[in-house]
Scaffold this active site. Sequence first.
Site, PDB file in Angstrom:
ATOM      1  N   ARG A   6      15.565 -45.210 -22.484  1.00  0.00           N
ATOM      2  CA  ARG A   6      16.207 -44.461 -21.401  1.00  0.00           C
ATOM      3  C   ARG A   6      15.334 -43.278 -20.987  1.00  0.00           C
ATOM      4  O   ARG A   6      15.153 -43.024 -19.809  1.00  0.00           O
ATOM      5  CB  ARG A   6      17.583 -43.953 -21.805  1.00  0.00           C
ATOM      6  CG  ARG A   6      18.200 -43.079 -20.687  1.00  0.00           C
ATOM      7  CD  ARG A   6      19.617 -42.697 -20.913  1.00  0.00           C
ATOM      8  NE  ARG A   6      20.550 -43.771 -20.883  1.00  0.00           N
ATOM      9  CZ  ARG A   6      21.051 -44.351 -19.782  1.00  0.00           C
ATOM     10  NH1 ARG A   6      20.641 -43.973 -18.592  1.00  0.00           N
ATOM     11  NH2 ARG A   6      21.937 -45.301 -19.875  1.00  0.00           N
ATOM     12  N   ILE A  18      19.697 -33.973 -23.665  1.00  0.00           N
ATOM     13  CA  ILE A  18      20.784 -34.772 -24.234  1.00  0.00           C
ATOM     14  C   ILE A  18      20.405 -36.260 -24.179  1.00  0.00           C
ATOM     15  O   ILE A  18      20.879 -37.006 -23.318  1.00  0.00           O
ATOM     16  CB  ILE A  18      22.127 -34.516 -23.495  1.00  0.00           C
ATOM     17  CG1 ILE A  18      22.454 -33.023 -23.489  1.00  0.00           C
ATOM     18  CG2 ILE A  18      23.245 -35.294 -24.162  1.00  0.00           C
ATOM     19  CD1 ILE A  18      23.762 -32.665 -22.796  1.00  0.00           C
ATOM     20  N   PRO A  19      19.527 -36.694 -25.088  1.00  0.00           N
ATOM     21  CA  PRO A  19      19.140 -38.104 -25.081  1.00  0.00           C
ATOM     22  C   PRO A  19      20.279 -39.018 -25.519  1.00  0.00           C
ATOM     23  O   PRO A  19      21.085 -38.663 -26.379  1.00  0.00           O
ATOM     24  CB  PRO A  19      17.974 -38.156 -26.071  1.00  0.00           C
ATOM     25  CG  PRO A  19      18.140 -36.975 -26.944  1.00  0.00           C
ATOM     26  CD  PRO A  19      18.837 -35.930 -26.129  1.00  0.00           C
ATOM     27  N   HIS A  20      20.322 -40.182 -24.897  1.00  0.00           N
ATOM     28  CA  HIS A  20      21.332 -41.185 -25.229  1.00  0.00           C
ATOM     29  C   HIS A  20      20.775 -42.556 -24.892  1.00  0.00           C
ATOM     30  O   HIS A  20      19.772 -42.672 -24.194  1.00  0.00           O
ATOM     31  CB  HIS A  20      22.638 -40.910 -24.486  1.00  0.00           C
ATOM     32  CG  HIS A  20      22.461 -40.720 -23.017  1.00  0.00           C
ATOM     33  ND1 HIS A  20      21.925 -39.563 -22.482  1.00  0.00           N
ATOM     34  CD2 HIS A  20      22.713 -41.532 -21.973  1.00  0.00           C
ATOM     35  CE1 HIS A  20      21.866 -39.675 -21.166  1.00  0.00           C
ATOM     36  NE2 HIS A  20      22.334 -40.869 -20.829  1.00  0.00           N
ATOM     37  N   GLY A  21      21.429 -43.580 -25.390  1.00  0.00           N
ATOM     38  CA  GLY A  21      20.935 -44.940 -25.223  1.00  0.00           C
ATOM     39  C   GLY A  21      21.213 -45.513 -23.845  1.00  0.00           C
ATOM     40  O   GLY A  21      21.908 -44.924 -23.023  1.00  0.00           O
TER      41      GLY A  21
END
Length: 145
Positions: free
Chosen positions: A47, A61-64
């Site tokens: 992502r 705010i890393p997320h999949g």
Amino acid sequence: MNEILQKRSVLAPGTASDRDAAIREAGGLLREAGAVTAAYVESMLEREASVSTYMGNLLAIPHGTNEAKGDILASALSFVRYDRPIDWGGNEVRFVVGIAGRGDEHLEILSKIAMIFSDGDAVERLLALPDAAALHAELSRAVEP
């Protein structure tokens, strides 16, 4: 899992020195909490390669990816504070919040974290806290319903 932000999922200081290592560090905390699989952590990197998760005010705010939703076992957040800024695509980041969300469980807490980081004084207070335990206590107070 009762708490979305567990004490063991807050780290200060983080050890990463670049963006990808910081994503792996935040994702690793989610994995250690039993919230995600290793594949989800890799999807966090995917992502980031397509769109930056830098939010401003020293926060990312890393997320999949959407395709990795099946790799989320439980809703959880991880929170890492860095002593030295991480270069996040030309922006300085000192806080990385990893997210794994099933349904909408995490959205209210995420909204509250976004509110905290919209306040420069609040960010300065988080930078000044001595350790992970103090960060967890402060964040828990701020995000309680």
